[in-house]
Design a protein around this motif. Structure first.
Motif, PDB file in Angstrom:
ATOM      1  N   MET A 113       0.866  -1.188   0.000  1.00  8.42           N
ATOM      2  CA  MET A 113       0.000   0.000   0.000  1.00  8.42           C
ATOM      3  C   MET A 113       0.898   1.232   0.000  1.00  8.42           C
ATOM      4  O   MET A 113       1.912   1.274   0.688  1.00  8.42           O
ATOM      5  N   HIS A 114       0.513   2.226  -0.777  1.00 10.52           N
ATOM      6  CA  HIS A 114       1.318   3.454  -0.880  1.00 10.52           C
ATOM      7  C   HIS A 114       0.427   4.659  -1.065  1.00 10.52           C
ATOM      8  O   HIS A 114      -0.681   4.547  -1.573  1.00 10.52           O
ATOM      9  N   LEU A 115       0.985   5.815  -0.736  1.00  4.62           N
ATOM     10  CA  LEU A 115       0.386   7.081  -1.149  1.00  4.62           C
ATOM     11  C   LEU A 115       0.962   7.420  -2.517  1.00  4.62           C
ATOM     12  O   LEU A 115       2.186   7.423  -2.695  1.00  4.62           O
ATOM     13  N   HIS A 116       0.089   7.665  -3.469  1.00  2.00           N
ATOM     14  CA  HIS A 116       0.522   7.987  -4.830  1.00  2.00           C
ATOM     15  C   HIS A 116       0.321   9.478  -5.109  1.00  2.00           C
ATOM     16  O   HIS A 116      -0.434  10.161  -4.433  1.00  2.00           O
ATOM     17  N   ALA A 117       1.039   9.956  -6.139  1.00  7.19           N
ATOM     18  CA  ALA A 117       1.238  11.406  -6.302  1.00  7.19           C
ATOM     19  C   ALA A 117       0.050  12.164  -6.877  1.00  7.19           C
ATOM     20  O   ALA A 117      -0.041  13.375  -6.697  1.00  7.19           O
ATOM     21  N   GLY A 136       3.055   7.796  -9.899  1.00  6.43           N
ATOM     22  CA  GLY A 136       3.973   7.024  -9.058  1.00  6.43           C
ATOM     23  C   GLY A 136       3.750   7.339  -7.593  1.00  6.43           C
ATOM     24  O   GLY A 136       2.816   8.053  -7.219  1.00  6.43           O
ATOM     25  N   HIS A 137       4.602   6.791  -6.769  1.00  4.15           N
ATOM     26  CA  HIS A 137       4.508   7.058  -5.338  1.00  4.15           C
ATOM     27  C   HIS A 137       4.774   8.527  -5.044  1.00  4.15           C
ATOM     28  O   HIS A 137       5.588   9.157  -5.721  1.00  4.15           O
ATOM     29  N   TRP A 138       4.105   9.060  -4.054  1.00  2.62           N
ATOM     30  CA  TRP A 138       4.378  10.442  -3.633  1.00  2.62           C
ATOM     31  C   TRP A 138       5.828  10.488  -3.134  1.00  2.62           C
ATOM     32  O   TRP A 138       6.199   9.789  -2.194  1.00  2.62           O
ATOM     33  N   ILE A 176      -4.405   6.990  -2.509  1.00  5.01           N
ATOM     34  CA  ILE A 176      -3.868   5.806  -1.835  1.00  5.01           C
ATOM     35  C   ILE A 176      -4.197   4.602  -2.706  1.00  5.01           C
ATOM     36  O   ILE A 176      -5.298   4.512  -3.263  1.00  5.01           O
ATOM     37  N   ILE A 177      -3.212   3.721  -2.848  1.00  9.02           N
ATOM     38  CA  ILE A 177      -3.378   2.524  -3.687  1.00  9.02           C
ATOM     39  C   ILE A 177      -3.045   1.291  -2.854  1.00  9.02           C
ATOM     40  O   ILE A 177      -2.051   1.280  -2.115  1.00  9.02           O
ATOM     41  N   ILE A 178      -3.869   0.257  -3.004  1.00 12.71           N
ATOM     42  CA  ILE A 178      -3.539  -1.070  -2.477  1.00 12.71           C
ATOM     43  C   ILE A 178      -3.226  -1.964  -3.666  1.00 12.71           C
ATOM     44  O   ILE A 178      -3.962  -1.968  -4.662  1.00 12.71           O
ATOM     45  N   HIS A 179      -2.104  -2.675  -3.560  1.00 13.05           N
ATOM     46  CA  HIS A 179      -1.627  -3.523  -4.663  1.00 13.05           C
ATOM     47  C   HIS A 179      -1.992  -4.986  -4.434  1.00 13.05           C
ATOM     48  O   HIS A 179      -2.325  -5.384  -3.318  1.00 13.05           O
ATOM     49  N   GLU A 180      -1.830  -5.792  -5.469  1.00 17.71           N
ATOM     50  CA  GLU A 180      -2.264  -7.199  -5.399  1.00 17.71           C
ATOM     51  C   GLU A 180      -1.328  -8.081  -4.577  1.00 17.71           C
ATOM     52  O   GLU A 180      -1.718  -9.160  -4.147  1.00 17.71           O
ATOM     53  N   PRO A 224      10.463   0.659  -8.649  1.00 16.20           N
ATOM     54  CA  PRO A 224       9.878   1.769  -7.901  1.00 16.20           C
ATOM     55  C   PRO A 224       8.714   1.397  -6.995  1.00 16.20           C
ATOM     56  O   PRO A 224       8.180   2.264  -6.321  1.00 16.20           O
ATOM     57  N   SER A 225       8.291   0.121  -6.972  1.00 12.51           N
ATOM     58  CA  SER A 225       7.033  -0.181  -6.282  1.00 12.51           C
ATOM     59  C   SER A 225       7.075  -1.454  -5.438  1.00 12.51           C
ATOM     60  O   SER A 225       6.042  -2.018  -5.102  1.00 12.51           O
ATOM     61  N   GLY A 226       8.279  -1.941  -5.117  1.00 13.46           N
ATOM     62  CA  GLY A 226       8.395  -3.067  -4.196  1.00 13.46           C
ATOM     63  C   GLY A 226       7.874  -4.383  -4.727  1.00 13.46           C
ATOM     64  O   GLY A 226       7.524  -5.260  -3.943  1.00 13.46           O
TER      65      GLY A 226
HETATM   66 CU   LIG Z   1       1.746   1.829  -5.031  1.00 11.01          CU
END
Ligand SMILES: [Cu+2]
Length: 179
Positions: free
Chosen positions: A71-75, A89-91, A147-151, A160-162
């Motif tokens: 999960m990340h905060l995106h820009a 992308g991520h903030w 905010i994004i939740i990934h699979e 860039p996104s783990g």
């Molecule tokens: Cu993300």
């Protein structure tokens, strides 16, 4: 590009207006984001609260498959299905690489993985250590934030996104939905 009204601080005293902040903590500002899946179905609510003891992210998600998710905060405050690429992308106002375990990291928008149990629910309260809401480089700049939740789980180091895979849930934070 979406433009938002100038940001206003909305004073909310603890205990009034239906708010139930932690005892003794004054909440000065709350913004929220409805979370939606690519098919448009509702997946919960994320809230950012500016409190006397810091800025906190709270999350209540529902109807997820049990598992661990990045999960990340995106820009960018834009969630266009089906891939939510519109969220950008991520903030990352300080131009770092992704991940707390990356020597060149981390993004200001990096967050811990979230876990949904057999009840398919997600609950989180997390102190945002590196949050700036307004001003130059702030999360809620002219194009907002999301905010994004990934699979998949975030490995906390791969830029860039783990390696967290597709974006499955997205929510937009913006001034218009402050409560
Ligand atoms: Cu993300």
């Amino acid at each position: 590009m979406q433009k938002f009204l100038p940001l206003l601080l909305v004073p909310i005293m603890a205990g009034c207006a239906g708010m139930t902040p932690s005892a003794g903590k004054t909440v000065s500002e709350v913004i929220s984001a409805d979370l939606a899946r690519a098919d448009g179905s509702w997946a919960g609510v994320a809230t950012i609260s500016k409190r006397s003891d810091g800025i906190f992210l709270s999350l209540e998600g529902q109807s997820l498959q049990p598992g661990t998710f990045g999960m990340h905060l995106h820009a960018v405050g834009k969630c266009e299905a089906p891939d939510f690429a519109s969220a950008g992308g991520h903030w990352n106002p300080s131009m770092k690489q992704h991940g707390a375990d990356n020597p060149m990291g981390a993004h200001s928008g990096d967050l811990p993985n979230v876990v949904a149990g057999s009840d398919k629910k997600l609950t989180l309260e997390y102190k945002l250590q590196d949050m700036q809401l307004e001003g130059e480089g702030g999360f809620l700049d002219n194009d907002g934030g999301s905010i994004i939740i990934h699979e998949k789980a975030d490995d906390y180091k791969t830029d860039p996104s783990g390696n967290s895979g597709k974006r499955i849930i997205c929510g937009v934070f913006k001034s218009g939905n402050r409560i």
